[in-house]
Design a protein around this motif. Sequence first.
Motif, PDB file in Angstrom:
ATOM      1  N   UNK A   1       0.807  -1.229   0.000  1.00 18.02           N
ATOM      2  CA  UNK A   1       0.000   0.000   0.000  1.00 18.02           C
ATOM      3  C   UNK A   1       0.836   1.273   0.000  1.00 18.02           C
ATOM      4  N   UNK A   2       2.071   1.178   0.520  1.00 18.38           N
ATOM      5  CA  UNK A   2       2.930   2.359   0.565  1.00 18.38           C
ATOM      6  C   UNK A   2       3.559   2.658  -0.786  1.00 18.38           C
ATOM      7  N   UNK A   3       3.627   1.668  -1.673  1.00 14.26           N
ATOM      8  CA  UNK A   3       4.331   1.852  -2.950  1.00 14.26           C
ATOM      9  C   UNK A   3       3.448   1.505  -4.143  1.00 14.26           C
ATOM     10  N   UNK A   4       2.132   1.524  -3.959  1.00 16.77           N
ATOM     11  CA  UNK A   4       1.228   1.177  -5.060  1.00 16.77           C
ATOM     12  C   UNK A   4       1.505   2.007  -6.309  1.00 16.77           C
TER      13      UNK A   4
ATOM     14  N   UNK B   1       3.338   8.852   0.490  1.00 12.54           N
ATOM     15  CA  UNK B   1       4.509   8.930   1.369  1.00 12.54           C
ATOM     16  C   UNK B   1       5.801   8.630   0.610  1.00 12.54           C
ATOM     17  N   UNK B   2       5.680   7.922  -0.516  1.00 12.82           N
ATOM     18  CA  UNK B   2       6.865   7.584  -1.309  1.00 12.82           C
ATOM     19  C   UNK B   2       7.508   8.818  -1.949  1.00 12.82           C
ATOM     20  N   UNK B   3       6.761   9.906  -2.008  1.00 13.28           N
ATOM     21  CA  UNK B   3       7.274  11.127  -2.639  1.00 13.28           C
ATOM     22  C   UNK B   3       8.053  11.925  -1.592  1.00 13.28           C
ATOM     23  N   UNK B   4       9.308  11.559  -1.420  1.00 16.82           N
ATOM     24  CA  UNK B   4      10.167  12.230  -0.448  1.00 16.82           C
ATOM     25  C   UNK B   4      11.564  12.364  -1.049  1.00 16.82           C
ATOM     26  N   UNK B   5      12.405  13.238  -0.498  1.00 14.79           N
ATOM     27  CA  UNK B   5      13.722  13.482  -1.108  1.00 14.79           C
ATOM     28  C   UNK B   5      14.582  12.233  -1.239  1.00 14.79           C
TER      29      UNK B   5
END
Length: 333
Positions: free
Chosen positions: A79-82, A151-155
């Motif tokens: 679910x975190x990387x769908x 949440x995957x969209x981070x530096x």
Amino acid sequence: MDITICLAAIIAFSILMYIALDGFDLGIGILFPFFPGNDDRNRMMSSVAPVWDGNETWMVLGSAALYAVFPMVYSVVLPAIYVPLLVMVLCLILRGVAFEIRSKARRTRRLWDLAFIGGSTGATLCQGIVLGTWLFGIPIADGQFAGHAFDWFNPLSLFTGLALLVTYALLGCCWMIAKTDGDLQRRLYRIVLPLTALQVLTIVAVTLWTPLLAHMFATRWSDSSALTWLVPVPLLVVVCTWAMHDAVHARHNIAPFLLALGFVLLGYVGLLVSIWPYAILPGVTIWQAAAPRSSQTFTLVGALIIVPVILGYTILNYRLFRGTTNHEELHYH
């Protein structure tokens, strides 16, 4: 014998094989924009035509084993990387279609070139984002994913995506050096050292960044048992860098690809030692995430049969199609 550790080792080996083998043919797509000539691109694709689809077998094996052995990883991490995972699959499909259709297309060949570039680059970027998301940590509450869909969209994730682009581009460049000759090979030699420099910089950046993510990494790196494995890594990276410099200037054919694989192996070993024994960061171990022992036993028996078979036909395939790809013997045109 700890069957969970055995299966974790098999999954780790499958992932390493996928990175090493599918990495170089994805890297060829990443480098496509730097070689616009049709003859060059035909030779580049011909160098991987007999092996590219077999390389992806390792992804299938690793994914299936992960689902069977560590179902909690699927239920929490997926679910975190769908989003990046779905985009990766679509890019791999687009890349595969472009690979097959490009050779038959005439008026639309440039369009399929763009599809091949986009599919290769997009799939690689998404794989790196998945890795960065996992390193960044997955929020869990009551055994379930407790974060947000983006949440995957981070530096860190974006940086690891770019870092993997560099890694695959270096693998692809060195693979083509081993498989080509003449003017194309000479132009490839010119970009190996800049890619190597970028590779070393990304390794250093990730190494310095990860201890800032969580206290767990800093603690792990101070463990004497982990230091035994970690201390040689930076030294070996320096050795590989120097050896790559010498191999390029001496115009060796095979050595650059072996050294590029060395960078991959060193980075992978450093990663495994740093996160051991966790399946989900920051705090779920492989034993906590593991399936019942009966499921693990069944999976282990299957893996002990399947892995040697895949290894066997992979070795046979590369042996049959060894040597350079010249204009007269193109497997793809």
